[in-house]
Design a protein around this motif. Structure first.
Motif, PDB file in Angstrom:
ATOM      1  N   GLY A 227      28.070  70.282   3.402  1.00 39.06           N
ATOM      2  CA  GLY A 227      29.053  69.310   3.879  1.00 39.06           C
ATOM      3  C   GLY A 227      30.414  69.557   3.252  1.00 39.06           C
ATOM      4  O   GLY A 227      30.526  69.793   2.045  1.00 39.06           O
TER       5      GLY A 227
ATOM      6  N   GLY B  10      33.147  67.357   3.540  1.00 40.02           N
ATOM      7  CA  GLY B  10      33.979  66.168   3.385  1.00 40.02           C
ATOM      8  C   GLY B  10      34.505  66.110   1.953  1.00 40.02           C
ATOM      9  O   GLY B  10      34.416  67.085   1.194  1.00 40.02           O
ATOM     10  N   GLY B  11      35.035  64.955   1.582  1.00 35.77           N
ATOM     11  CA  GLY B  11      35.622  64.821   0.253  1.00 35.77           C
ATOM     12  C   GLY B  11      34.620  65.075  -0.854  1.00 35.77           C
ATOM     13  O   GLY B  11      34.940  65.741  -1.856  1.00 35.77           O
ATOM     14  N   ALA B  12      33.394  64.577  -0.709  1.00 41.56           N
ATOM     15  CA  ALA B  12      32.389  64.759  -1.763  1.00 41.56           C
ATOM     16  C   ALA B  12      32.056  66.234  -1.932  1.00 41.56           C
ATOM     17  O   ALA B  12      31.992  66.752  -3.053  1.00 41.56           O
ATOM     18  CB  ALA B  12      31.131  63.945  -1.454  1.00 41.56           C
TER      19      ALA B  12
ATOM     20  N   GLU C 119      29.194  74.000   6.338  1.00 40.61           N
ATOM     21  CA  GLU C 119      29.647  72.880   7.171  1.00 40.61           C
ATOM     22  C   GLU C 119      29.210  73.105   8.613  1.00 40.61           C
ATOM     23  O   GLU C 119      29.499  74.144   9.191  1.00 40.61           O
ATOM     24  CB  GLU C 119      31.181  72.748   7.085  1.00 40.61           C
ATOM     25  CG  GLU C 119      31.818  71.837   8.117  1.00 40.61           C
ATOM     26  CD  GLU C 119      31.276  70.403   8.080  1.00 40.61           C
ATOM     27  OE1 GLU C 119      31.314  69.783   7.005  1.00 40.61           O
ATOM     28  OE2 GLU C 119      30.807  69.924   9.142  1.00 40.61           O
ATOM     29  N   LYS C 120      28.531  72.111   9.185  1.00 37.63           N
ATOM     30  CA  LYS C 120      27.993  72.312  10.537  1.00 37.63           C
ATOM     31  C   LYS C 120      29.045  72.212  11.633  1.00 37.63           C
ATOM     32  O   LYS C 120      28.885  72.787  12.704  1.00 37.63           O
ATOM     33  CB  LYS C 120      26.868  71.312  10.800  1.00 37.63           C
ATOM     34  CG  LYS C 120      27.322  69.879  10.979  1.00 37.63           C
ATOM     35  CD  LYS C 120      26.139  68.999  11.395  1.00 37.63           C
ATOM     36  CE  LYS C 120      26.575  67.558  11.532  1.00 37.63           C
ATOM     37  NZ  LYS C 120      25.506  66.690  12.049  1.00 37.63           N
ATOM     38  N   MET C 121      30.136  71.497  11.355  1.00 38.50           N
ATOM     39  CA  MET C 121      31.166  71.325  12.379  1.00 38.50           C
ATOM     40  C   MET C 121      32.127  72.521  12.364  1.00 38.50           C
ATOM     41  O   MET C 121      32.194  73.258  11.386  1.00 38.50           O
ATOM     42  CB  MET C 121      31.948  70.023  12.138  1.00 38.50           C
ATOM     43  CG  MET C 121      31.099  68.750  12.164  1.00 38.50           C
ATOM     44  SD  MET C 121      30.285  68.441  13.735  1.00 38.50           S
ATOM     45  CE  MET C 121      31.678  67.774  14.661  1.00 38.50           C
TER      46      MET C 121
ATOM     47  N   GLY D 237      35.051  66.614   7.410  1.00 38.77           N
ATOM     48  CA  GLY D 237      34.086  65.558   7.682  1.00 38.77           C
ATOM     49  C   GLY D 237      34.724  64.272   8.140  1.00 38.77           C
ATOM     50  O   GLY D 237      35.763  64.261   8.817  1.00 38.77           O
ATOM     51  N   ASN D 238      34.096  63.175   7.763  1.00 39.54           N
ATOM     52  CA  ASN D 238      34.649  61.860   8.116  1.00 39.54           C
ATOM     53  C   ASN D 238      35.747  61.448   7.135  1.00 39.54           C
ATOM     54  O   ASN D 238      36.533  60.555   7.416  1.00 39.54           O
ATOM     55  CB  ASN D 238      33.525  60.815   8.131  1.00 39.54           C
ATOM     56  CG  ASN D 238      33.823  59.705   9.102  1.00 39.54           C
ATOM     57  OD1 ASN D 238      34.022  59.970  10.284  1.00 39.54           O
ATOM     58  ND2 ASN D 238      33.913  58.482   8.617  1.00 39.54           N
ATOM     59  N   THR D 239      35.791  62.125   5.989  1.00 43.75           N
ATOM     60  CA  THR D 239      36.798  61.797   4.978  1.00 43.75           C
ATOM     61  C   THR D 239      38.207  61.890   5.549  1.00 43.75           C
ATOM     62  O   THR D 239      39.093  61.111   5.184  1.00 43.75           O
ATOM     63  CB  THR D 239      36.659  62.742   3.776  1.00 43.75           C
ATOM     64  OG1 THR D 239      35.352  62.595   3.223  1.00 43.75           O
ATOM     65  CG2 THR D 239      37.687  62.434   2.699  1.00 43.75           C
TER      66      THR D 239
ATOM     67  N   VAL E 158      22.752  73.471   7.746  1.00 44.47           N
ATOM     68  CA  VAL E 158      21.578  73.624   6.882  1.00 44.47           C
ATOM     69  C   VAL E 158      20.414  72.926   7.576  1.00 44.47           C
ATOM     70  O   VAL E 158      20.493  71.744   7.904  1.00 44.47           O
ATOM     71  CB  VAL E 158      21.810  73.023   5.484  1.00 44.47           C
ATOM     72  CG1 VAL E 158      20.531  73.071   4.654  1.00 44.47           C
ATOM     73  CG2 VAL E 158      22.943  73.758   4.764  1.00 44.47           C
TER      74      VAL E 158
ATOM     75  N   ALA F 147      26.048  66.686   0.491  1.00 45.80           N
ATOM     76  CA  ALA F 147      27.238  65.834   0.656  1.00 45.80           C
ATOM     77  C   ALA F 147      27.531  65.719   2.144  1.00 45.80           C
ATOM     78  O   ALA F 147      28.615  66.036   2.621  1.00 45.80           O
ATOM     79  CB  ALA F 147      28.423  66.428  -0.101  1.00 45.80           C
ATOM     80  N   THR F 148      26.503  65.283   2.866  1.00 49.88           N
ATOM     81  CA  THR F 148      26.523  65.349   4.335  1.00 49.88           C
ATOM     82  C   THR F 148      27.010  64.069   4.998  1.00 49.88           C
ATOM     83  O   THR F 148      26.999  63.971   6.227  1.00 49.88           O
ATOM     84  CB  THR F 148      25.107  65.670   4.850  1.00 49.88           C
ATOM     85  OG1 THR F 148      24.195  64.779   4.196  1.00 49.88           O
ATOM     86  CG2 THR F 148      24.719  67.105   4.538  1.00 49.88           C
ATOM     87  N   GLY F 149      27.423  63.083   4.231  1.00 47.04           N
ATOM     88  CA  GLY F 149      27.989  61.868   4.817  1.00 47.04           C
ATOM     89  C   GLY F 149      26.940  60.914   5.372  1.00 47.04           C
ATOM     90  O   GLY F 149      25.738  61.054   5.120  1.00 47.04           O
TER      91      GLY F 149
ATOM     92  N   GLU G 151      28.628  59.484   1.022  1.00 48.42           N
ATOM     93  CA  GLU G 151      28.013  58.472   1.893  1.00 48.42           C
ATOM     94  C   GLU G 151      26.535  58.729   2.161  1.00 48.42           C
ATOM     95  O   GLU G 151      25.809  57.817   2.560  1.00 48.42           O
ATOM     96  CB  GLU G 151      28.797  58.376   3.212  1.00 48.42           C
ATOM     97  CG  GLU G 151      28.498  57.092   3.979  1.00 48.42           C
ATOM     98  CD  GLU G 151      29.340  56.919   5.238  1.00 48.42           C
ATOM     99  OE1 GLU G 151      30.375  57.595   5.378  1.00 48.42           O
ATOM    100  OE2 GLU G 151      28.944  56.087   6.081  1.00 48.42           O
TER     101      GLU G 151
END
Ligand code: ADP
Length: 450
Positions: free
Chosen positions: A11, A13-15, A34-36, A41-43, A156, A189-191, A412
Motif C-alpha cells: 500500500g 498511502g500515507g502509512a 501498490e495495486k492501483m 491511496g485514500n490519503t 499482493v 498499509a492497505t487502508g 486504516e
C-alpha cells in the motif's frame, strides 16, 4: 531465485510511504507494492489536517494544549471504545510525528480545529490547502530522493509464512504475472474498506445505498490477507459516515470549512444542530431531517482562509450569491428565515455563546460578508474504524492476541485506535505515527539478522 528485500510495504498511502521512508532511513532495503495505477491511496483525499497536542507549532502560536486532553477528547469522541494502549501510543508519539514530517520538508504549521476537539490542534499546510495532496507529494519527493522501489499496478495476493513467521509475499502485476518476493518483514498499509459496499453492508446493513467518499482501492483486501495468516480483527461494524458529502460527485466537503466558521442549515433556512459536534452525531442529525440533506453555508470570511473552498467553487459544487436574500432565492429557501438565522448566529459569534445548540468552537466570524456560499450535502461512508488487531508496536496479533512474527500493520487497515467514531484530523495522525513506527520495527527486525 526470487528477489529478496528486508521489508515489503503493501500500500502506498500515507502509512505505507511513511513506513517505507523510515525503514529505508534505518538501513533496510524496501519494496513498496501498490495495486492501483497511482500512488497515494485514500490519503491523497484527506482534507482537514493532522491532530497532535503539545507541538512546537502550537507553542509558536501560543496555543496551550495537553496530551491528556487530546487523549480524553479522542476517547470521548470514540465513545470510549478506543483501545487504550493504542490510543496512549498515538497521543504520546503525535508531536514527534509532526517533527518527523517537518524534518522531511513537510510543514504542517497552520492550525485549525475539527468536530469534537476543544483546542486548535489540527495541523495543516500554511496556505490552508487540503492536507492530503500536500502530504503525499512531500512523501513521494522523499521516496524518490531515496530511490525507494515502488511497484504500481501490482497486487499482493498472499503473505507467505513458515512455522507461523513471514517469509515472503506473492504478487500479481498488471500483465497477470505472478511473482514471489522473499522477506522476513511485511508492513500491511492497505487502508480501509469504505469502497467495498458488500463488505460495508455485511457489517452494517443500515448503510446500504450510501455513497462513499473513498477512492476505488479502499476494498479491505489487506484485512483478508492478514486473516489468512491468522490475524484477529476488532470493531468491524464501526463504520463512520461523514456528514458533509456532496451527493452527485461523492465529494467530501472538508470539516475545515465548519472549523473555519461555516454553519449548517436545513431546507427551511434554519440551523438544527451544533455543527462542531462529532461526525456521527452531525450525520445522525442530518439523516433525522425530513429532507435528509442540509446546506453548509459560509461567507467570504471563511472562503479566504480555506483553499478548499475555491476548489469546491471551481468544481461547480457551490451556489453563490451577493446577499443572503439572493442565496435563499437560489436555494428555494425562505429568505426571512435565512436572514433571521444569520442574524441570530452572528449574535452568538459576538457573545461567543451559542444559546440554541451549544456550539463552543469555531464561532470565528459573523456570516455577513458577501459573497455568500452554500453547498448541498448529506452523509456518505467515510472511514472504517475496525480492522486487524495490533499491539502498540504495530505487530499484528493473531486471534489469541499473540504477535505474528514479521507481520506489521499501520493506518486504516488497523482496528481499535479510533473506537466507535474517528475524530477529524486523527486519520492523518494515525498513518504517520504508526506508519513510521512500523517502518522502525521492520527495519529493527532486519538488523537483527532476519
Ligand atoms: P492509509 O491511510 O492507511 O495509509 P490508504 O487508503 O491511503 O491507507 O492507502 C492504502 C493503499 O493500499 C491504497 O493505495 C490501496 O490501493 C493499496 N492496496 C490495498 N490493497 C492492496 C493489495 N492487496 N496490494 C497492493 N496494494 C494494495
Amino acid at each position: 531465485g526470487p528477489r529478496h528485500v528486508d521489508v515489503v510495504v503493501i500500500g502506498s498511502g500515507g502509512a505505507g510511504l511513511a513506513a517505507a521512508i523510515q525503514a529505508h532511513d534505518e538501513g533496510a532495503s524496501v519494496l513498496v507494492v501498490e495495486k492501483m495505477p497511482t500512488i497515494g491511496g485514500n490519503t491523497v483525499k484527506a482534507s482537514a489536517g493532522m491532530n497532535a497536542a503539545e507541538t512546537r507549532f502550537q507553542r509558536v502560536k501560543g496555543i496551550h494544549d495537553s496530551k491528556a486532553l487530546f487523549y480524553a477528547e479522542t476517547l470521548k469522541g470514540g465513545k470510549n471504545k478506543n483501545n487504550p494502549a493504542l490510543l496512549h501510543r498515538f497521543v504520546e508519539n503525535a508531536p514527534q510525528a509532526i517533527e518527523w514530517l517537518a524534518d522531511r520538508g513537510i510543514m504542517l504549521n497552520d492550525i485549525t480545529t475539527t468536530g469534537g476537539m476543544s483546542i486548535d490542534r489540527t495541523h495543516r499546510p500554511r496556505d490552508g490547502s487540503a492536507v492530503g495532496g500536500y502530504l503525499i507529494s512531500g512523501l513521494v519527493r522523499n521516496i524518490n530522493k531515496r530511490a525507494i522501489d515502488v511497484m504500481l499496478d501490482t497486487t499482493v495476493t498472499g503473505i507467505l509464512t513458515e512455522n507461523g513467521a513471514v517469509t515472503g509475499v506473492r504478487l500479481v502485476n498488471d500483465e497477470n504475472e505472478t511473482l514471489t518476493v522473499m522477506t522476513h518483514s511485511v508492513i500491511v498499509a492497505t487502508g480501509g474498506f469504505s469502497a467495498n459496499s458488500d463488505m460495508v453492508v455485511k457489517y452494517r446493513p443500515d448503510l446500504a445505498g450510501f455513497v462513499t467518499t473513498n477512492h476505488k482501492g479502499a476494498t479491505g483486501g489487506g484485512i483478508k490477507l492478514l486473516q489468512d495468516i491468522g490475524a484477529g480483527t476488532v470493531d468491524m461494524g464501526e463504520i463512520q459516515i461523514h456528514p458533509t458529502v456532496e451527493q452527485s460527485t461523492s465529494y467530501l466537503i472538508s470539516e475545515s470549512i465548519r472549523g473555519g466558521g461555516a454553519i449548517l442549515v436545513n431546507q427551511q433556512g434554519a440551523r438544527f444542530f451544533n455543527e462542531m459536534e462529532t461526525r456521527d452525531k452531525v450525520s445522525a442529525a442530518i439523516i433525522g431531517l425530513a429532507e435528509k440533506y442540509a446546506y453548509i453555508l459560509f461567507d467570504e470570511h471563511v472562503r479566504v482562509k480555506n483553499k478548499a473552498a475555491d476548489e469546491y467553487i471551481a468544481r461547480g459544487l457551490v451556489t453563490s450569491a451577493s446577499s443572503p436574500r439572493e442565496l435563499a432565492a437560489q436555494l428555494g429557501m425562505d429568505e426571512h428565515q435565512l436572514s433571521a438565522t444569520l442574524e441570530r448566529y452572528n449574535g452568538f459569534v459576538a457573545q461567543q455563546q451559542d444559546s440554541d445548540f451549544g456550539r463552543t468552537t469555531a464561532l470565528r466570524n459573523p456570516i455577513n460578508q458577501g459573497p455568500f456560499y452554500a453547498i448541498r450535502i448529506a452523509p456518505g461512508v467515510h472511514h472504517t474504524m475496525g480492522g486487524v488487531t495490533i499491539n502498540p508496536d504495530t505487530q499484528v496479533l493473531n486471534t489469541d492476541k499473540q504477535a505474528i512474527p514479521g507481520a506489521y500493520a499501520a493506518g486504516e487497515v488497523v482496528g481499535g485506535v479510533h473506537g466507535g467514531n474517528r475524530i477529524g484530523g486523527n486519520a492523518v495522525a494515525d498513518i504517520i505515527i504508526f506508519g513510521t513506527l512500523a517502518g522502525h520495527m521492520a527495519a529493527s527486525r532486519a538488523k537483527s539478522g532476519l
